[in-house]
Design a protein around this motif. Sequence first.
Motif, short mmCIF file in Angstrom:
data_model
loop_
_atom_site.label_atom_id
_atom_site.label_comp_id
_atom_site.label_asym_id
_atom_site.label_seq_id
_atom_site.Cartn_x
_atom_site.Cartn_y
_atom_site.Cartn_z
N LEU B 217 81.80 -52.99 27.08
CA LEU B 217 83.36 -52.85 27.62
C LEU B 217 83.17 -53.64 29.01
CD1 LEU B 217 84.80 -49.63 26.74
CD2 LEU B 217 85.15 -51.55 25.59
N ARG B 274 80.34 -59.19 13.15
CA ARG B 274 80.84 -59.17 14.51
C ARG B 274 82.23 -58.66 14.68
NH1 ARG B 274 79.02 -62.07 18.95
NH2 ARG B 274 77.37 -63.25 18.39
N VAL B 276 85.12 -56.30 15.26
CA VAL B 276 85.23 -55.39 16.27
C VAL B 276 85.44 -53.77 15.86
CG1 VAL B 276 86.45 -54.62 18.36
CG2 VAL B 276 85.66 -57.17 17.85
N TYR B 278 86.88 -50.44 16.66
CA TYR B 278 87.60 -49.90 17.90
C TYR B 278 87.20 -48.58 18.10
CZ TYR B 278 90.09 -54.61 18.24
OH TYR B 278 90.04 -55.73 18.44
N PRO B 279 86.95 -47.77 16.90
CA PRO B 279 86.50 -46.55 17.27
C PRO B 279 85.31 -46.49 18.33
CG PRO B 279 87.00 -46.68 15.00
CD PRO B 279 87.07 -48.07 15.56
N LEU B 281 84.71 -48.78 20.49
CA LEU B 281 85.12 -48.95 21.87
C LEU B 281 85.78 -47.92 22.36
CD1 LEU B 281 86.60 -52.56 21.46
CD2 LEU B 281 84.06 -52.01 21.97
N ALA B 282 86.39 -47.19 21.65
CA ALA B 282 87.09 -45.97 22.33
C ALA B 282 85.83 -44.90 22.81
CB ALA B 282 87.84 -45.30 21.33
N ALA B 285 84.46 -45.69 26.05
CA ALA B 285 85.47 -45.33 27.00
C ALA B 285 85.54 -43.96 27.38
CB ALA B 285 86.80 -45.89 26.53
N ALA B 286 85.69 -43.10 26.40
CA ALA B 286 85.61 -41.60 26.65
C ALA B 286 84.20 -41.08 27.32
CB ALA B 286 85.80 -41.02 25.14
N VAL B 300 90.48 -52.28 31.16
CA VAL B 300 89.50 -52.87 30.30
C VAL B 300 89.96 -54.29 30.08
CG1 VAL B 300 88.18 -52.95 28.17
CG2 VAL B 300 88.63 -50.71 29.26
N ILE B 301 89.35 -55.23 30.39
CA ILE B 301 89.82 -56.41 30.26
C ILE B 301 89.31 -57.20 29.03
CG2 ILE B 301 90.89 -56.94 32.66
CD1 ILE B 301 88.57 -58.70 33.18
N ARG B 302 88.05 -56.78 28.81
CA ARG B 302 87.25 -57.60 27.73
C ARG B 302 86.37 -56.68 27.06
NH1 ARG B 302 82.63 -61.35 28.94
NH2 ARG B 302 82.57 -60.63 30.80
N ALA B 303 85.93 -56.93 25.72
CA ALA B 303 84.70 -56.32 25.23
C ALA B 303 84.10 -57.44 24.50
CB ALA B 303 85.29 -55.42 24.05
#
Lengths: 429, 370
Positions: B217, B274, B276, B278-279, B281-282, B285-286, B300-303
């Motif tokens: 991220l 490829r 994505v 999301y879990p 990414l979450a 973040a956590a 967050v602007i990008r992943a």
Amino acid sequence: MRYDLAVIGAGPAGMAAAGAAARGGLRVALIDGAPRLGGQFHRQPPPGAGPPSQDFLRLRDRLTRADLHLGRRVWAVEPGFSVHHDGGTLTAERLLIATGAHDRVLPFPGWDLPGVLTAGGAQALLKGNLVVAGRRIVVAGTGPFLLPVATGLAAAGARVAGVFEASHRLGALARHPARAVQGAGYGLRLARHRVPYHRGQAVVAAHGDDALTGVTVADIDRDWRVLGTREIACDTLAVGYGFTPQLDLAVQLGCATTRDPDGTPVVAVDAGQRTSVPGVYAAGETTGVGGAELAELEGLAAACAVLGTPLPERLARRRDRAREFARLLHEVFPVRDGWRTWLRDDTLVCRCEEVPYRDIEDARDLGATDARSIKLLARPGMGWCQGRMCGYAVARLAGEDPPPPRRPIAQPITLQDLAAHPRRSPDVP
Amino acid sequence: MPDVVVIGAGVVGAACALYAARAGLGVTVVDQGTVAGGTTGAGEGNVLVSDKEPGPELDLALLSSGLWAGLAADVGGFEHEPKGGLVVAETPEAMTALTGLAAKQESSGVRAAGVEPQDYEPHITSGLAGAVYYPQDAQVQPMLAAARLLRASGAQVRTGVRVTGLTRSGDRITGVRTDEGDLRAGAVVNAAGTWAGDVAALAGIRLPVLPRRGFILVTEPLPEPLIRHKVYTAAYVTNVASEDEGLETSAVVEGTPAGTVLIGASRERVGYDRTVSYPVLARLAAQAVALFPALAGRQVIRAYCGFRPYCPDHLPVIGPDPRAPGLFHATGHEGAGIGLAPATGLLISRLLTGAAPPLDLFPFRPERFA
């Protein structure tokens, strides 16, 4: 609750589709990042600041049965379908992507000065807040959108010093009498406000120390190379070179894309606005920039396809004509690569990351052969706007048409909101 | 005819080209994509000694960390930040394990010091059990570094060229066959990263290099630096060496000169998918917010994701392949390829010129999987 249809984007396409689908008996959610309906074209003034337009009211009044989720920015969509926005997640059987387009801009010396706006930005200020963007304004770029911007600003009391249309060949538009009449209407309004309209001319530089004080206007050849220049004093420049469709969500879902006649990536759809992904529809500018009327008709076509009813023949014909006209506009108002000769070494190409043209050239010299590798070496497109502003320019500087955007995070989201995202992906049917 | 053809214009191939050129060899580099367009362009730029157990990879990392500092000085033109790493432990048990690891690392030449986390990172969460500071850890901007090393090598760089075969004379590899014709060379270096197994297969050789997916991220640029070092939790060390097929995440957080904060790290074995997650990414973040609560309201602007080339024993493959004389491998560095690139390049150049390598290459030998 699970919706039958989630419509993302409350512009002409999304409003028309949501209204028609809801009246057809479906449970419909209409989602938009803005706090008010309308999108860019039907952007409404704040409550009490002025009367809404008739076209807007017609679309809005058909929406009574749809659930509105306004002020919700969608940052991701997942198969199934889950629509993740900054206030949570909603789910739907089917999805309509009607996320519109944003201004396409070209860099030129001084374009980062305060007082230089995109044409769309100037129009948004005018429509949304009833603010005249400046006192002495130059409108420049290419495309029919410059006309309503110039006449709108002039009608609101600004002194429009001139409209500078880069394209030379507007004659082809005469083949469409109705449109020619509309164009003539703008011509009359420009004349009434004594706004000169120039073809084959472009603003190639903006000047000023802390704010805009004037621009260099050039006669340009058919490839947009400078033939001769003059200076014009102004405190505001509204400049636009057409629009770039916002494909982030469609690309996230894996929808196939194709290209407009001018090379712009757009979502590929069939006559029912179906994308290559079952259950996902797209309408409006995401399928090719064509203006509000076409967007609305495509929204209706999508609703009909979702409902399983045929689009009335009369509307289908109107849509086809509007599409044909949109294609013509792409031919008449192409962006030519000669703008690259307007750049100086220190001209910023990416404003977010402050990447000058020199750094782009250095990256190419180091072996960056495409837009992505230029981005990796020199950072254009890595900042706040994620290449929405500079993506077109960087791609053309690399000698390619812009690729479909890959943005897994379509809108900025706070880390705490992202952390609150469900830890399991929804079950894919 | 070049002395050496290097397959792969990532950071490892670039380092191989540079050191080979410095040893007097003529080098051509070919890549199916662009300069730094593969794994090099999808990482964080780690140059770490802290995350390695004592052993051959740590020796490689120590050699490399010194070489990176030298390259930053005499090649230059890319960001190299010797900012140090801070490994934090969330529990007393983790702290005990971390201190034990640090003691072992110190006997291998790593500098490490037990510190108070807040003394080094004022914004870090309170209530951590402790931290160890590693001053040798650094970060480079890997894409620009690879491009600069390639430029400095003077090698002929041919991007967009796909290797379709290897030419042979008897057993010996004599060059590469590409979609733009044959390229003869005295030696071929396989620095194709996650695709190195495919290149080896062209020589009829099995090289078990597989992709391991990692997401990162990127936050908005912060007006002032919130995070000063490379900061990660002790769990990262165990994940790096893990055999687990499933998802593993541990917090790895650091600032960059551009003001953005990079947040990793996840590891999944899912092939080249490829899609994505999301879990994932979450979770990243956590974990980052748990470590730095002040990040909670940052955007967050990008992943992005990348594929790290790993081998079953988590060691790189560096050296000549006895099954195909003339073919050398320089791959399998997993998430440490940026950090280990210069040492890898130096070792390969020594082998190419018949000089004695500064390290024992036995643990990295290509035929060890047979």
